[in-house]
Design a protein around this motif. Structure first.
Motif, PDB file in Angstrom:
ATOM      1  N   ILE A 235     -54.691  80.787  54.711  1.00 17.75           N
ATOM      2  CA  ILE A 235     -54.810  81.838  53.781  1.00 17.75           C
ATOM      3  C   ILE A 235     -56.096  82.827  54.079  1.00 17.75           C
ATOM      4  CG2 ILE A 235     -54.804  82.722  51.536  1.00 17.75           C
ATOM      5  CD1 ILE A 235     -53.078  80.475  50.540  1.00 17.75           C
ATOM      6  N   ARG A 236     -56.022  83.841  54.314  1.00 17.08           N
ATOM      7  CA  ARG A 236     -56.966  84.747  54.672  1.00 17.08           C
ATOM      8  C   ARG A 236     -57.199  85.665  53.467  1.00 17.08           C
ATOM      9  NH1 ARG A 236     -56.369  88.783  58.282  1.00 17.08           N
ATOM     10  NH2 ARG A 236     -54.222  88.228  58.523  1.00 17.08           N
TER      11      ARG A 236
ATOM     12  N   ALA B  80     -46.890  86.647  49.390  1.00 14.50           N
ATOM     13  CA  ALA B  80     -45.954  85.747  48.227  1.00 14.50           C
ATOM     14  C   ALA B  80     -46.554  84.168  48.587  1.00 14.50           C
ATOM     15  CB  ALA B  80     -44.604  85.810  48.176  1.00 14.50           C
ATOM     16  N   ALA B  81     -46.499  83.736  49.953  1.00 13.58           N
ATOM     17  CA  ALA B  81     -47.066  82.350  50.027  1.00 13.58           C
ATOM     18  C   ALA B  81     -48.381  82.014  49.554  1.00 13.58           C
ATOM     19  CB  ALA B  81     -46.781  81.902  51.402  1.00 13.58           C
ATOM     20  N   ALA B  82     -49.310  83.238  49.855  1.00 15.70           N
ATOM     21  CA  ALA B  82     -50.637  83.165  49.378  1.00 15.70           C
ATOM     22  C   ALA B  82     -50.892  83.347  47.884  1.00 15.70           C
ATOM     23  CB  ALA B  82     -51.610  84.259  50.114  1.00 15.70           C
ATOM     24  N   ALA B  83     -50.002  83.904  47.369  1.00 18.11           N
ATOM     25  CA  ALA B  83     -50.063  84.199  45.838  1.00 18.11           C
ATOM     26  C   ALA B  83     -49.679  83.037  44.911  1.00 18.11           C
ATOM     27  CB  ALA B  83     -49.116  85.384  45.473  1.00 18.11           C
ATOM     28  N   GLY B  84     -48.823  81.902  45.710  1.00 22.46           N
ATOM     29  CA  GLY B  84     -48.343  80.745  44.780  1.00 22.46           C
ATOM     30  C   GLY B  84     -47.136  80.672  44.613  1.00 22.46           C
TER      31      GLY B  84
ATOM     32  N   ASP C 292     -51.603  83.428  57.363  1.00 21.81           N
ATOM     33  CA  ASP C 292     -51.595  83.942  58.815  1.00 21.81           C
ATOM     34  C   ASP C 292     -50.734  82.983  59.517  1.00 21.81           C
ATOM     35  OD1 ASP C 292     -52.826  81.346  59.028  1.00 21.81           O
ATOM     36  OD2 ASP C 292     -54.884  82.031  60.091  1.00 21.81           O
ATOM     37  N   ALA C 293     -49.580  82.678  58.714  1.00 19.07           N
ATOM     38  CA  ALA C 293     -48.511  81.746  59.508  1.00 19.07           C
ATOM     39  C   ALA C 293     -47.757  82.811  60.495  1.00 19.07           C
ATOM     40  CB  ALA C 293     -47.499  81.010  58.442  1.00 19.07           C
ATOM     41  N   PRO C 294     -47.094  82.351  61.413  1.00 18.74           N
ATOM     42  CA  PRO C 294     -46.217  83.098  62.288  1.00 18.74           C
ATOM     43  C   PRO C 294     -45.217  83.552  61.192  1.00 18.74           C
ATOM     44  CG  PRO C 294     -46.554  80.665  63.299  1.00 18.74           C
ATOM     45  CD  PRO C 294     -46.997  80.629  61.759  1.00 18.74           C
TER      46      PRO C 294
END
Length: 542
Positions: free
Chosen positions: A2-3, A73-77, A156-158
């Protein structure tokens, strides 16, 4: 990984009636989508591990925006994202998926009926856990956060493969690419008598459904042709395209004129229907009979009991204030309340959740019910097919019977599109200041009974919404409404609504514009539309 990315606010990220809508090039600016989505998530609480629904209408930039939403959304949890295959989810289908899977909420990528393509429009809308559009306190919070944001967090996932159904992961979040049609079609099967509709098609009934190269094509083909047995080719322009095939995906008498002309011709099918960019609007035309959305709402409400999902009757009707009073007369006969709300489907949500209303509609080609919390174009078409399958009359005969029973509300809307915003706002402000002086005055031979600026008192939560349209009522029961629309992306759209009730069945087949000619003249002269805007004629008449 996560950036954390530093950013600065953009002006104007204020969601309107149906989310944030701008030109594609605006959304393509670096950080623009990221800022808005991060501001959205920053405005929500207690969603860690919860499910988010994501999809759009397939317009240009849809796929790119969805990838950004998933990664933020992934970074937010969030724990899980349900995304329509190909990035596709109609707005009503998204509402259905949110409700069925008890999701925390959903993000819909669409500018609804606005044009698509590289130089067209784009939009992002957030829907809450009941499946409906976010209420104003939520959208106000999103805007406030967007004006103070300093950073966003993104994986930064694909990119996710949106074209293959199945489960993948982005960080710790599950991404489930789902069939966009399945849940919605299953819901429709619980509401309508599919066997009766199959019999109708089996008896030679013909129709044309114009999906306008927008999102409802896959839904209409799966339900109408594959499930209900409509002839192959019944659905035209059925492939969603990024530019909607050059169509303006708004099902009205201007942008669906080919469909209208067909239904008025000697080669007309029994029913013509169309839907819009994101699938929440509808147009219904019978052979030789065009039906206004206001009349369609009233006739659906009067006949809803013919569909299994509504066999017990309806609890109430809700209509937007500019919608004609035709539904009010149905409600009165049924012994239920007809609620008058501001324009915007979010105002129906409280009524539906509280069980006060079952069927809702707006004059802007939107109709729906308590099955979801959005207007639903294909639902309206299926309801009409169910009514036709049971009554075995033509659309024209059903309309004539309805008018004979309830009277006819002659009704038209004149749109002045992309008017200079300052000129339009000045016109409305000047007329608003004159409202108190109008009662008792005579305009074009008609006497003004009252005039006001519509305000809505929500019967469920007690909230008050003001400045929702200027209304001028005449002593003969006619009315004119003026309202600035919040769905465009350039300039302002001035909408003028004109209505007259006609109880005499012998006068039910007049030309609408001729029947309202005196009111139309008053509607133009009262605020001096030409003098203030430079427009001598409306852009669109419906």
């Amino acid at each position: 990984m996560i950036r954390v990315v530093a950013t600065t606010p953009f002006d104007g990220q204020k969601p309107g009636t149906s989310g944030l809508r701008k030109k594609v090039q605006v959304f393509q600016q670096p950080h623009y989508v990221e800022n808005f989505v991060q501001s959205l998530f920053d405005s929500l609480k207690e969603f860690e591990g919860e499910t988010l629904v994501v999809g759009g209408d397939g317009r240009y930039f849809n796929r790119e925006a969805i990838q950004t939403v998933i990664k933020i959304a992934a970074a937010a949890g969030f724990g899980r994202v349900l995304v329509g295959q190909g990035g596709i989810l109609s707005t009503p289908a998204a509402s259905a998926v949110i409700r069925k899977h008890e999701a925390f909420g959903g993000i819909i990528l669409s500018a609804s009926h606005n044009p698509g393509g590289e130089h067209g429009d784009f939009g992002i809308k957030y829907n809450i856990g009941n499946g409906g559009p976010a209420p104003e306190p939520v959208t106000d919070a999103i805007f406030a956060r967007s004006q103070a944001i300093t950073q966003y967090r993104i994986s930064d996932a694909p990119d996710v493969d949106l074209d293959t159904q199945g489960i993948t992961r982005v960080e710790d979040m599950v991404v489930d690419v789902i069939d966009p049609v399945e849940d919605y079609a299953e819901l429709m099967g619980t509401l309508f008598d599919f066997d009766a509709i199959r019999d109708l098609f089996g008896a030679g009934f013909t129709m044309r459904f114009d999906a306008m190269s927008a999102v409802t094509g896959p839904y209409a083909r799966a339900i109408l042709e594959e499930t209900l047995g409509a002839a192959p080719g019944t659905v035209v322009h059925g492939q969603p395209l990024p530019d909607f095939g050059g169509h303006h995906p708004d099902p009205n008498l201007v942008h669906a004129k080919d469909l209208y002309d067909l239904l008025m011709s000697d080669h007309a099918p029994d029913l013509g229907a169309a839907s819009d960019g994101d699938g929440d609007r509808n147009m219904i035309i019978g052979r030789g009979r065009y039906l206004t959305p206001s009349d369609s709402l009233a006739i659906i409400a009067a006949n809803a009991h013919l569909a299994p999902g509504y066999a017990a009757g309806i609890a109430g009707i809700a209509r937007s204030m500019p919608t004609s009073g035709a539904a009010d007369r149905v409600a009165e006969k049924l012994g239920v309340t007809c609620y008058e709300t501001p324009t915007g489907w979010k105002f129906f949500g409280n009524l539906l959740d509280a069980g006060l209303a079952t069927v809702c509609g707006e004059e802007s080609f939107g109709t729906g019910s308590n099955h979801v919390r959005e207007k639903d174009g294909l639902w309206a078409v299926l309801m009409w097919l169910n009514i036709l399958a049971v009554r075995r009359q033509s659309v024209a005969a059903i309309v004539a019977d309805h008018w004979a029973t309830y009277g006819r509300n002659y009704y038209t809307r004149h749109d002045y599109e992309e008017v200079d915003a300052a000129a339009a706002e000045g016109l409305v402000a000047d007329l608003r200041a004159r409202l108190d002086t109008l009662p008792g005055s005579v305009l074009g031979g008609l006497t003004v009974e009252k005039a006001d600026d519509f305000a809505y008192h929500d019967p469920v939560d007690g909230s008050v919404t003001t400045k929702q349209g200027l209304r001028v009522f005449f002593t003969d029961g006619s009315r004119i409404v003026y309202r600035l629309s919040g769905t465009g992306t350039a300039g302002a759209t001035l909408r003028v609504y004109i209505e007259r009730f006609e109880p005499d069945a012998a006068r039910h087949d007049l030309d609408t514009q001729a029947a309202l000619a005196d009111l139309i003249a008053i509607a133009r002269s009262l605020p001096d539309i030409e003098g203030r805007t430079g427009r001598s004629e409306p852009s669109v008449i419906t």
